[in-house]
Design an enzyme around this catalytic site. Structure first.
Site, short mmCIF file in Angstrom:
data_model
loop_
_atom_site.label_atom_id
_atom_site.label_comp_id
_atom_site.label_asym_id
_atom_site.label_seq_id
_atom_site.Cartn_x
_atom_site.Cartn_y
_atom_site.Cartn_z
N HIS A 1 41.25 36.23 33.96
CA HIS A 1 41.50 36.63 32.57
C HIS A 1 42.86 36.11 32.15
O HIS A 1 43.80 36.08 32.95
CB HIS A 1 41.47 38.16 32.45
CG HIS A 1 41.27 38.62 31.03
ND1 HIS A 1 42.31 38.74 30.15
CD2 HIS A 1 40.16 38.95 30.36
CE1 HIS A 1 41.84 39.13 28.98
NE2 HIS A 1 40.53 39.27 29.07
N ASP B 1 32.86 40.49 31.39
CA ASP B 1 31.61 39.71 31.37
C ASP B 1 30.88 39.73 32.70
O ASP B 1 29.74 39.30 32.79
CB ASP B 1 31.92 38.26 30.98
CG ASP B 1 32.41 38.19 29.55
OD1 ASP B 1 33.56 37.76 29.34
OD2 ASP B 1 31.67 38.63 28.66
C1 SDX Z 1 36.79 37.05 27.73
O1 SDX Z 1 41.30 37.07 25.86
C2 SDX Z 1 40.48 38.03 25.92
O2 SDX Z 1 40.82 39.18 25.73
C3 SDX Z 1 39.05 37.63 26.20
C4 SDX Z 1 38.07 38.76 26.43
C5 SDX Z 1 37.87 39.56 25.20
O3 SDX Z 1 37.45 40.74 25.33
O4 SDX Z 1 38.02 39.02 24.09
O5 SDX Z 1 38.54 39.60 27.47
C6 SDX Z 1 36.70 38.22 26.82
O6 SDX Z 1 36.83 35.95 27.26
C7 SDX Z 1 36.89 37.30 29.22
C8 SDX Z 1 37.03 35.97 30.02
C9 SDX Z 1 35.65 35.36 30.15
N1 SDX Z 1 35.71 34.03 30.77
C10 SDX Z 1 35.30 33.86 32.05
O7 SDX Z 1 34.94 34.76 32.81
C11 SDX Z 1 35.31 32.39 32.47
C12 SDX Z 1 35.87 32.28 33.90
N2 SDX Z 1 37.31 32.57 33.84
C13 SDX Z 1 38.17 31.51 33.51
O8 SDX Z 1 37.75 30.29 33.13
C14 SDX Z 1 39.65 31.85 33.36
O9 SDX Z 1 39.96 32.82 34.26
C15 SDX Z 1 40.07 32.26 31.97
C16 SDX Z 1 39.71 31.21 30.97
C17 SDX Z 1 39.43 33.55 31.62
C18 SDX Z 1 41.57 32.47 31.99
O10 SDX Z 1 42.12 31.24 32.18
P1 SDX Z 1 43.70 31.09 32.38
O11 SDX Z 1 44.42 32.38 32.32
O12 SDX Z 1 44.11 30.00 31.45
O13 SDX Z 1 43.75 30.68 33.89
P2 SDX Z 1 43.85 29.22 34.35
O14 SDX Z 1 42.69 28.45 33.81
O15 SDX Z 1 45.23 28.74 34.07
O16 SDX Z 1 43.66 29.37 35.94
C19 SDX Z 1 44.75 29.78 36.78
C20 SDX Z 1 44.30 29.43 38.19
C21 SDX Z 1 43.79 27.99 38.32
O17 SDX Z 1 43.95 27.63 39.67
P3 SDX Z 1 45.29 26.73 40.08
O18 SDX Z 1 45.34 25.59 39.08
O19 SDX Z 1 46.46 27.67 39.95
O20 SDX Z 1 45.00 26.28 41.50
O21 SDX Z 1 43.18 30.26 38.55
C22 SDX Z 1 42.02 29.44 38.75
C23 SDX Z 1 42.31 28.11 38.08
O22 SDX Z 1 41.57 27.07 38.70
N3 SDX Z 1 40.91 30.16 38.12
C24 SDX Z 1 39.71 30.30 38.66
C25 SDX Z 1 38.99 31.11 37.75
N4 SDX Z 1 39.77 31.42 36.69
C26 SDX Z 1 40.96 30.81 36.92
N5 SDX Z 1 39.17 29.83 39.82
C27 SDX Z 1 37.89 30.17 40.07
N6 SDX Z 1 37.13 30.97 39.24
C28 SDX Z 1 37.65 31.44 38.09
N7 SDX Z 1 36.91 32.21 37.28
#
Ligand code: SDX
Length: 432
Positions: A309, A366
């Site tokens: 998140h 989710d």
């Molecule tokens: C919602 O904002 C809100 O409030 C949203 C929401 C709402 O009610 O409106 O809460 C609803 O959108 C919930 C989120 C739903 N999305 C997902 O579940 C999709 C999977 N999650 C991600 O893609 C990710 O975690 C985000 C988009 C939610 C957050 O992305 P960030 O904070 O920008 O994190 P990032 O992409 O910078 O990742 C940081 C690290 C990375 O690794 P490194 O580069 O440090 O090695 O964490 C890893 C990423 O690769 N990572 C994951 C991951 N999410 C982040 N690795 C594996 N699986 C994942 N789900």
């Protein structure tokens, strides 16, 4: 006394005011930064930037806290329902008995869709993505109710209560109609005597010969799913609604923009992604072990959907509530969904794995919402539409803050230009 921050550039110090919110959050007020220093702030994705002052929702990502108008989400989930929480989020207080009755009646009176609006559906192929249909149809509300959508804050605020009731009630009806249209089924008209969620399920699953009457636990589960999605601070879609609303665009137009933002798989589309991920793991005969290994590669393609998140670096409190509700509803309905077992395996494995723990990746709302919606008979293709139905009151509350702010400004961020420096036009015959 608000403290003063100081910014030192070269040898010069610039005092910057500090703002403190009611929950003690602190911000450095940089509104004069460019005028005073010639510098702007750079914060890709605004993860460290406050775009507004808001009184709707407080979220503490480090401690997994979520409150609407000060009331903890756990208490609302236990004691409230979606319509009452919608009222709280929009108007700032829990409604007394009379106001709750009045608000509910407004929603019931505005549930139906006029014949002319129904014709919009015919303009879409039955295979159209439901969120593309929903955003278009919601934008059309501004065409069908121009007197409520004048693009003049003062006039639109006078008619706000009716516009808000129309948006909440009709976006719910649109969801059911999209389902029926895509299945080639006749529309089922709302019944004024039914409560909000029962009416949705009636419009989804009744047919001309047998009326679908929702089991109380089914209606209660849908209420909980919608309630948990009501608002969530300045997420991608809510910020979009505020941005569009800041141009004095009317409520319906701003909501349509929010629906477009929500449709992305990194945001509202994640609940579809979770179920597709769980189904793929099940189809491959994996119990989740292989998938977890792939998810740790960190590529966007293999993400553990429903995990991580942008704000929560602890458990998303909504995930805890909905995870428990999942167990209860499936047990009550006598459903044994293998995808729930796989989800549990993934959660337990990830919560013991340093890759996820070190990146503070926990289940978000989710992760379980899709499983509970499946149990209610809602097709995967409609999951993000359900998220939009739930989020509409939060978007409305935020639009209202923008429209009511006499000192409000149009959202217009700056940028750091990284393109070519000044150069001359080259006539066609001199180009390579
Ligand atoms: C919602 O904002 C809100 O409030 C949203 C929401 C709402 O009610 O409106 O809460 C609803 O959108 C919930 C989120 C739903 N999305 C997902 O579940 C999709 C999977 N999650 C991600 O893609 C990710 O975690 C985000 C988009 C939610 C957050 O992305 P960030 O904070 O920008 O994190 P990032 O992409 O910078 O990742 C940081 C690290 C990375 O690794 P490194 O580069 O440090 O090695 O964490 C890893 C990423 O690769 N990572 C994951 C991951 N999410 C982040 N690795 C594996 N699986 C994942 N789900």
């Amino acid at each position: 006394m608000p403290q003063i921050a100081s910014l030192k550039i070269d040898e010069k110090e610039y005092p910057l005011a500090v703002m403190v919110g009611t929950e003690g959050e602190r911000a450095i007020d940089t509104r004069k930064l460019r005028a005073d220093t010639g510098f702007i702030c750079y914060d890709q994705g605004y993860g460290n930037t406050g775009s507004c002052e808001s009184a709707v929702t407080f979220l503490d990502g480090e401690n997994g806290i979520l409150r609407h108008r000060g009331i903890p989400i756990e208490q609302l989930a236990n004691f409230s329902d979606f319509v009452e929480t919608a009222y709280l989020v929009i108007y700032g207080e829990l409604p007394n008995r009379e106001k709750r009755k009045e608000f509910g009646m407004k929603l019931r009176q505005n549930a139906a869709i006029e014949t002319q609006m129904q014709r919009i559906f015919e303009g879409f192929p039955t295979s159209a993505p439901p969120m593309a249909m929903l955003s278009s149809i919601v934008a059309a509300l501004a065409a069908h109710y121009p007197q409520l959508a004048t693009n003049n804050f003062e006039r639109d605020l006078v008619n706000f209560d009716l516009a808000a009731a129309i948006a909440i009630s009709k976006i719910r009806t649109f969801g059911a109609m999209i389902y029926r249209y895509q299945k080639g089924l006749p529309y089922v008209f709302p019944k004024q005597e039914l409560p909000f969620c029962d009416n949705f399920l009636h419009m989804m699953f009744s047919d001309p010969y047998t009326e679908y009457i929702a089991e109380p636990e089914v209606a209660r589960a849908l209420n909980l799913v919608l309630l948990l999605h009501t608002d969530h601070e300045q997420n991608c879609s809510t910020s979009t609604v505020r941005t569009v609303g800041s141009s004095a665009a009317n409520l319906f137009t701003s909501l349509s923009a929010g629906i477009c933002a929500l449709s992305g798989p990194l945001h509202g589309g994640a609940n579809v992604g979770v179920v597709q991920m769980l189904q793929a793991i099940y189809d491959e005969g994996d119990d989740g072990t292989r998938f977890i290994a792939a998810a740790k590669m960190g590529t966007k393609a293999n993400r553990l959907m429903g995990f991580g998140h942008a704000v929560y670096k602890n458990f998303d409190p909504r995930a805890k509530i909905i995870g428990k509700a999942c167990e209860d509803v499936l047990k009550k309905l006598g459903i044994n969904d293998p995808l729930l077992d796989i989800a549990r395996n993934l959660e337990q494995a990830a919560l013991k794995d340093d890759y996820f723990l070190s990146r503070k990746l926990y289940p978000n709302v989710d992760f379980y919402s899709g499983i509970i919606m499946r149990a209610l008979g809602i097709p995967t293709s409609l999951f993000t539409v359900m998220f939009a139905i739930g989020r509409t009151p939060g978007w409305i509350a935020n639009w209202r803050e923008v429209a009511s702010n006499p000192k409000g400004r149009i959202y217009r961020p700056r940028q750091i230009y990284m393109g070519p420096v000044k150069r001359d036009y080259v006539p066609m015959d001199q180009r390579a």
